[in-house]
Design an enzyme around this catalytic site. Structure first.
Site, PDB file in Angstrom:
ATOM      1  CD  GLU A 117     -26.890  16.039  92.669  1.00  0.00           C
ATOM      2  OE1 GLU A 117     -27.331  16.699  91.795  1.00  0.00           O
ATOM      3  OE2 GLU A 117     -27.334  16.252  94.095  1.00  0.00           O
ATOM      4  CB  CYS A 118     -21.328  16.054  96.487  1.00  0.00           C
ATOM      5  SG  CYS A 118     -19.959  17.017  97.332  1.00  0.00           S
ATOM      6  N   GLY A 119     -21.118  13.663  97.728  1.00  0.00           N
ATOM      7  CA  GLY A 119     -20.878  12.449  98.592  1.00  0.00           C
ATOM      8  C   GLY A 119     -21.197  11.286  97.792  1.00  0.00           C
ATOM      9  CG  MET A 131     -16.434  12.040  97.155  1.00  0.00           C
ATOM     10  SD  MET A 131     -16.292  12.848  98.748  1.00  0.00           S
ATOM     11  CE  MET A 131     -16.888  14.477  98.461  1.00  0.00           C
ATOM     12  CB  THR A 161     -21.643  15.954  89.331  1.00  0.00           C
ATOM     13  OG1 THR A 161     -22.737  15.916  90.003  1.00  0.00           O
ATOM     14  CG2 THR A 161     -21.906  15.460  87.875  1.00  0.00           C
TER      15      THR A 161
END
Length: 454
Positions: free
Chosen positions: A333-335, A338, A438
Site C-alpha cells: 500500500e502506497c509506500g 513504491m 495500490t
C-alpha cells in the site's frame, strides 16, 4: 445478534480549519486527564495515521480511526466499543468540523460532525484567535448553529496575545452564549514538528515524553479540565450489531513493521486477529525477510523515501520478498507499493533501486500532492477479497509516477466518482504468486455505491 455495551462520556475536539491547534489541545487533554488517574480512550475522525500514534503515546491506549465516508454506522459504533473500561473519550476531528466531500459515502461525507452527531459527543471548538477579537464569537456562534442536532459545547481559545485580548474575546463569547473552556497563550515551544504528510511520527521524537508533559501542563494551566469533563455527554448502554469483518488477506500475514512501514489502521489488525489470522511482523530496515511460514506478505505505507538508501541495501529483505513472491501473494500500500517497484527517486534527485517486483518508478523530486478518498474495484482476486469487490480507502502522498507499466490492479475513482490514474498494478510470477500494489490505503469494503460512482 445484537449486544449492549456501556459507553463512557465523550467529547470531540474540532476547529473551523486545519492548523488551529487541535492536535496539541487533544494531546494536552489526553495527557492531563491521564495524569489525574483517568483512563482516557482516544479516537481520530478521518483517515490519519500520524495523530493516532501521538494519541496512543499520550493516553496509553490504542487510538482508533472513525470515518463516516468509508465506514458504515454499524462499523463506527462497533469500533467505539474500544472505549469499554475507560472513564472518558477524547476524539480528535480532522480539518474543519463540517469539512467533507460533496457526495456522501457509508454514514456521511467524512466530516467530523458526522461522527460527533452519530455518537452524541459534544464538540469543543479550538479557535485560533490571532488577529481577531469579538469576531471569534461570530465564528463560534455560526459553527454552533450550522447543523441541527450537533452540540457545540464550548470553545478553547488558542494563540491569545494578552489578557486584554482574551477579555475582548470573552465579551463576544458571552454575548453569543458560547462557553469558554480555556484560553491558551502563544507558546511555540510545544508545537510538534511537521513534514509533508503532516506531523512527524511519534516514534521519531526523542523528546516525546517531555513534549507530552509540557502539553499536559500547558493545557492544565489554561483550560478548565473539570468543566471540560463536565460537558462530556454520558450515555446509557448502546446496542451494537454484528458487523461483517474486513476479510483477512491470509491465515498467516507477514507484515512489514518499522519506521518505514508504519501506516496500518488498528481496526484492520483487530479484525484480522478476530478472524484467527496470525500477524508475523518483520522489519525491512533491519534487513529482515518475511516469515517463510506466512501465506501472504503485506507491505504497508509509511516513509520509505526517507529510508530509501537502507532499503536499497537490504539484501536479505530483497531476497526474502522475491522468493516469497514466487509462490504466494505480496501486496503493498502506497509506500509499500513504491518499494515493490523498480526504483524510487528521493527528494534530492538520487535514484534508489527498490525490489523490482513491479515496474513502477516513482519520484519525490517531482512533488505533487495526491489526496482524497478512493473507491476501488480490483480486476482480479485481491488478498482476501474477490475480484470486483468495491473497496473504500484513502490516498495521501507526494510521489509522482514516472512509469507504471504493469496491468492495472483496479478501477479507481475519487469521492466524486471521477476516475483517477493511480490504479495500482499487479504482476503474476512464474511460480504462481502475485505481486500487487495500490496507492490507496484500504479502510473497509463499500456497501453503499452512489450512481455517480457506479
Amino acid at each position: 445478534m445484537m449486544q449492549a455495551t456501556e459507553r463512557p462520556p465523550g467529547i470531540l475536539i474540532s476547529a473551523p480549519a486545519s492548523g488551529t491547534g487541535k492536535t496539541t489541545v487533544t494531546l494536552g487533554l489526553l495527557a492531563a486527564f491521564r495524569a489525574q488517574g483517568l483512563t482516557v480512550q482516544p479516537f481520530k475522525s478521518g483517515p490519519d495515521y500520524i495523530d493516532p500514534a501521538f494519541h496512543a503515546a499520550a493516553s496509553g491506549r490504542v487510538s482508533v480511526n472513525l470515518d463516516s465516508w468509508s465506514m458504515t454506522e454499524a462499523r463506527i459504533r462497533r469500533l467505539t466499543t474500544q472505549a469499554q473500561g475507560a472513564d472518558l473519550v477524547v476524539a480528535e476531528g480532522s480539518m474543519g468540523l463540517f469539512d467533507g466531500v460533496a457526495i456522501a459515502g457509508e454514514a456521511g461525507n467524512g466530516a467530523s460532525a458526522d461522527v460527533a452527531a452519530l455518537m452524541g459527543w459534544p464538540v469543543i471548538v479550538v479557535l485560533d484567535v490571532s488577529g481577531q477579537a469579538q469576531t471569534a464569537a461570530a465564528v463560534a456562534y455560526g459553527m454552533a448553529q450550522f447543523r441541527k442536532g450537533l452540540n457545540v459545547a464550548g470553545v478553547i481559545l488558542n494563540k491569545v496575545a494578552s489578557p486584554r485580548h482574551e477579555a475582548l474575546i470573552r465579551v463576544g463569547m458571552e454575548a453569543a452564549g458560547i462557553k469558554v473552556l480555556g484560553a491558551l497563550p502563544r507558546k511555540a515551544e510545544i508545537a510538534l514538528p511537521e513534514r509533508h504528510l503532516g506531523l512527524v511520527q511519534a516514534e521519531e521524537l526523542p523528546r516525546l515524553e517531555a513534549i507530552l508533559a509540557e502539553a499536559a501542563a500547558f493545557v492544565s494551566a489554561h483550560c478548565d479540565l473539570e468543566a471540560i469533563r463536565a460537558v462530556a455527554a454520558s450515555h446509557a448502554a448502546q446496542t451494537v450489531g454484528l458487523v461483517p469483518p474486513i476479510p483477512a488477506p491470509g491465515e498467516r500475514i507477514a507484515l512489514a513493521r518499522d519506521a518505514a512501514f508504519s501506516f496500518v489502521y488498528p481496526h484492520l489488525l483487530e479484525e484480522w486477529h478476530a478472524q484467527g489470522a496470525t500477524v508475523l511482523p518483520f522489519s525491512p530496515l533491519a534487513d529482515e525477510a518475511p516469515d517463510p511460514s506466512a501465506t501472504v506478505c503485506w507491505l504497508p505505507g509509511g516513509y520509505p523515501e526517507l529510508h530509501a538508501g537502507r532499503l536499497s541495501a537490504a539484501t536479505t529483505f530483497r531476497a526474502g520478498v522475491t522468493a516469497f513472491a514466487q509462490t504466494r501473494p505480496v501486496h503493498g500500500e502506497c509506500g509499500g507499493y513504491m518499494t515493490l517497484g523498480q526504483g524510487l527517486v528521493s527528494a534530492d534527485g538520487t535514484r534508489h533501486k527498490m525490489l523490482g517486483l513491479l515496474g513502477l518508478e516513482t519520484s519525490f523530486a517531482k512533488r505533487r500532492m495526491h489526496l482524497g478518498y478512493r473507491l476501488a474495484r480490483p480486476h482480479l482476486d485481491f488478498p482476501g477479497l474477490a475480484a470486483g469487490t468495491a473497496l473504500r480507502g484513502h490516498e495521501f502522498h507526494y510521489a509522482s509516477i514516472l512509469s507504471q507499466p504493469d496491468a492495472p490492479l483496479a478501477a479507481v475513482t475519487d469521492a466524486n466518482g471521477l476516475a483517477v490514474p493511480e490504479t495500482g498494478s499487479y504482476r503474476m510470477t512464474d511460480g504462481g504468486g502475485c505481486v500487487s500494489g495500490t496507492f490507496f490505503h484500504l479502510i473497509a469494503p463499500a456497501t453503499v455505491i452512489s450512481e455517480s460512482m457506479s
